[in-house]
Enzyme design. Structure first.
Site, PDB file in Angstrom:
ATOM      1  N   LYS A   1       0.564  -0.857   0.162  1.00  0.00           N
ATOM      2  CA  LYS A   1       0.269  -0.065   0.401  1.00  0.00           C
ATOM      3  C   LYS A   1       0.883   1.390  -0.379  1.00  0.00           C
ATOM      4  CE  LYS A   1      -4.018   1.443   2.455  1.00  0.00           C
ATOM      5  NZ  LYS A   1      -4.466   1.559   3.668  1.00  0.00           N
ATOM      6  N   SER A  34      -9.806   1.551   2.216  1.00  0.00           N
ATOM      7  CA  SER A  34      -9.343   1.972   1.293  1.00  0.00           C
ATOM      8  C   SER A  34      -8.123   1.714   1.376  1.00  0.00           C
ATOM      9  CB  SER A  34      -8.368   3.655   2.355  1.00  0.00           C
ATOM     10  OG  SER A  34      -7.226   2.504   3.698  1.00  0.00           O
ATOM     11  N   SER A  44      -9.802  -0.798   6.746  1.00  0.00           N
ATOM     12  CA  SER A  44      -9.423  -0.483   5.633  1.00  0.00           C
ATOM     13  C   SER A  44      -8.361  -2.247   4.885  1.00  0.00           C
ATOM     14  CB  SER A  44      -8.059   0.590   5.407  1.00  0.00           C
ATOM     15  OG  SER A  44      -8.973   2.339   5.161  1.00  0.00           O
TER      16      SER A  44
HETATM   17  N1  GLN Z   1     -13.146   3.895   5.934  1.00  0.00           N
HETATM   18  C1  GLN Z   1     -12.439   3.893   7.293  1.00  0.00           C
HETATM   19  C2  GLN Z   1     -12.390   5.395   6.816  1.00  0.00           C
HETATM   20  O1  GLN Z   1     -12.865   6.012   5.896  1.00  0.00           O
HETATM   21  C3  GLN Z   1     -11.702   3.125   7.313  1.00  0.00           C
HETATM   22  C4  GLN Z   1     -10.663   3.615   6.386  1.00  0.00           C
HETATM   23  C5  GLN Z   1      -9.131   2.615   7.345  1.00  0.00           C
HETATM   24  O2  GLN Z   1      -9.428   2.057   7.726  1.00  0.00           O
HETATM   25  N2  GLN Z   1      -8.266   3.897   6.819  1.00  0.00           N
HETATM   26  O3  GLN Z   1     -11.872   6.012   7.445  1.00  0.00           O
END
Ligand code: GLN
Length: 477
Positions: free
Chosen positions: A76, A151, A175
């Site tokens: 990532k 994400s 995410s």
């Molecule tokens: N979807 C969640 C957010 O927008 C989690 C994001 C993540 O785990 N980095 O914060």
């Protein structure tokens, strides 16, 4: 690619397959489908070939390159790679090259892995669909009209598309697990502190945790063991070696106690699709058939997790992202004085969602509202920890869906942040508690797209979590 990471590594270690050939095969698959999927911000073809040659040279010289010998890993793009752009899919870091490697990168290299590229994400890991990337969305390899989740959507898509057998993501509110579910692969959020955050660009430091993506639970376990374990450079790192999660994968669930969280499985939170609920019931029945005692159980405060998270995570983000000021990193847009330069840089450098989070977080922390919002959210966090503690007196693990639905259409939720946030309702409680959780692909929904079932375990319960996940995987036809 049909082979698992473990098969690749054992063939490379035995000198039966060259790491170079493995890299070339994966680069060929990337060449075929990357234009359509857009999993990567950067494919590191030259670096990967060079690294693979070094692995082959080690094997030829009679030394063992390690448990991930020659295995391509997609990383990532919020983990630092020395001299290689690390963008967080943000304009503000588009040109930034870190002067050091993240601990996870060092450990991957030490285990013989080959980093094949940096994957796309929602900008600064804020989002659930990878549509918040400044460089355009990633598509779900199962259906390119759908999102891969987020994400870490690029990492999930890279594994699902066969671009790499393994990938790393970060999981602050889901995410790793949510995109794993939507892309039909395994995704793990380890116990907070199990994997070093050194060199992970911070979003919400009390929640952020790096975790593996893989096709199989055994592959994910091997990757976990390679990256976990104490790191003195991360003050929240657990001062213990990596848990030996692989050793227990075959031990089954006979006599284990499993609780299905009722609030997340149809009784409490609305919007959990019935086809997803149905797959969780099939998984629960499979564990019962394998000898576990399975019952429904209530963890009442999980329904408040989402609300607490969307105060705590933005609050921490507003502080963490203050460092992008046009002076220390990346983009600078000049202005007549420092303040004007800061404003112009941040206005041009951050996307809408990042700005929204910074504003929400700054508001939640402001003197007049601190107690009403941030303070209250922290008290809810404690409540969730207490409710989980009560549940784990009765159960070894808990079960729930990973994501409320299968992969949705690109663009379907971008206009309404609230509907996007609801994607994280099943995954967030584990982050708030610091507990480990894993998403195991478990069949498909009514639309034929993958469904993930989530296994949640108590703090430091990573071994049990992997063991139950492996049993679940074996129960599939
Ligand atoms: N979807 C969640 C957010 O927008 C989690 C994001 C993540 O785990 N980095 O914060």
């Amino acid at each position: 690619m049909a082979t698992t990471a473990l098969e690749v590594a054992s063939a490379v270690r035995a000198g039966e397959r060259s790491a170079r050939a493995v890299v070339e095969e994966h680069l060929a698959v990337i060449g075929e489908r990357e234009a359509e999927v857009h999993a990567f911000n950067l494919v590191m073809a030259d670096e990967a070939r060079e690294r693979a040659d070094a692995v082959d040279a080690a094997v030829a010289a009679g030394s063992d390159p390690g448990p991930l010998a020659g295995v391509p890993v997609a990383l990532k793009d919020n983990m630092c790679t020395r001299g290689v752009p690390t963008t967080c899919s943000s304009r503000i870091l588009a040109q930034w090259r870190p002067p050091y490697d993240a601990t996870t990168v060092e450990r991957l290299t030490a285990a013989g892995a080959v980093i094949i590229g940096k994957t796309n994400l929602d900008e600064f890991a804020m989002g659930s669909s990878t549509e918040n990337s400044a460089f355009g969305p990633t598509k779900n390899p199962h259906d390119t009209s759908r999102v891969p989740g987020g994400s870490s959507g690029g990492s999930a898509a890279a594994v699902a598309a066969g671009f790499a057998p393994l990938a790393l993501g970060s999981d602050t509110g889901g995410s790793v697990r949510q995109p794993a579910a939507l892309c039909g692969v395994v995704g793990v959020k380890p116990t907070y502190g199990a994997v070093s955050r050194y060199g992970l660009l911070a979003f919400a430091s009390s929640l952020d945790q790096i975790g593996p993506f893989a096709h199989t639970v055994a592959d994910a376990a091997t990757l976990y063991e390679a990256i976990a374990g104490h790191d003195p450079r991360d003050s929240t790192s657990i001062p213990e070696p990596a848990a030996p999660v692989s050793s227990w994968l075959d031990d089954g669930v006979d006599g284990m106690r499993v609780g299905v969280i009722s609030e997340l499985s149809g009784g409490g939170i609305e919007g959990i699709a019935s086809d997803v609920q149905a797959r969780v019931r099939v998984a629960a029945d499979a564990l019962a058939a394998a000898g576990a005692t399975v019952e429904e159980t209530s963890v009442p405060s999980v329904i408040y997790g989402l609300t607490a998270y969307y105060l705590i995570a933005p609050a921490e983000a507003s502080s963490n992202l203050a460092r992008y000021d046009g002076v220390r990193y990346g983009l600078r847009v000049d202005g007549p004085n420092t303040e004007a330069m800061n404003v112009a840089t941040r206005t041009a450098g951050f996307g809408d969602e990042v700005k929204r989070r910074i504003m929400l977080g700054t508001y939640a922390l402001s003197a007049g509202y601190y107690d009403a919002y941030y303070g209250k959210a922290q008290r809810v966090r404690t409540l969730i920890i207490d409710d989980f503690a009560a549940a784990y007196e009765k159960y070894d693990v808990l079960l729930s869906p990973t994501s409320p639905t299968t992969a949705f259409e690109l663009g379907a939720k971008v206009a309404d942040p609230m509907t996007m946030y609801v994607n994280d309702v099943c995954t967030i409680p584990s982050n708030l508690a610091g507990h480990p959780a894993i998403s195991v692909p478990y069949g498909v929904g009514d639309d034929g797209l993958p469904v993930g079932v989530q296994v949640l375990a108590p703090l430091m319960g990573d071994v049990t979590m992997f063991r139950v996940a492996a049993a679940l995987e074996r129960s599939l036809p």
